[in-house]
Design a protein around this motif. Structure first.
Motif: not given
Length: 107
Positions: A29-43, A67-74, A62-65
């Motif tokens: 939705y943000a226009g960002y390509d979330f890939d395996g490297t992103d997932w490893q960092a989040v994990e 939108h630029h959004i920040e997701v916080h998780l805990a 998530l800096v996409g074409s």
């Protein structure tokens, strides 16, 4: 949803097993390509989180074409839930989509 200086925040929780698909769809939705490297960092970032302590949340941009959004998780200590907070946009369509995703992945 809350608002601070014109910027809205979407909050909620999702099941731990839904974090990766949640981020993948939100990224699209943000226009960002979330890939395996992103997932490893989040994990890795999620490992030491605790939703009861604000300083122990993990933030991922998530800096996409579109939108630029920040997701916080805990993680909830002793539970399977992951608290989610999304900031960085006032776009009503993206806010609605994010809120709907959180509700769907909490079901």
């Amino acid at each position: 949803m809350t608002e601070n200086n014109g910027e809205r925040t979407v909050r909620g929780w999702i099941w731990n097993e839904n974090v990766q698909p949640f981020l993948a769809i939100l990224s699209r939705y943000a226009g960002y390509d979330f890939d395996g490297t992103d997932w490893q960092a989040v994990e890795l970032g999620l490992e030491a989180t605790d939703d009861e302590h604000p300083d122990r949340w993990y933030g991922y941009p998530l800096v996409g074409s579109d939108h630029h959004i920040e997701v916080h998780l805990a993680r909830a200590v002793g539970g399977d839930e992951v608290s989610v907070r999304m900031t960085g946009t006032s776009d009503p369509e993206l806010l609605l989509r994010a809120d709907t995703l959180i509700a769907a992945f909490a079901a």
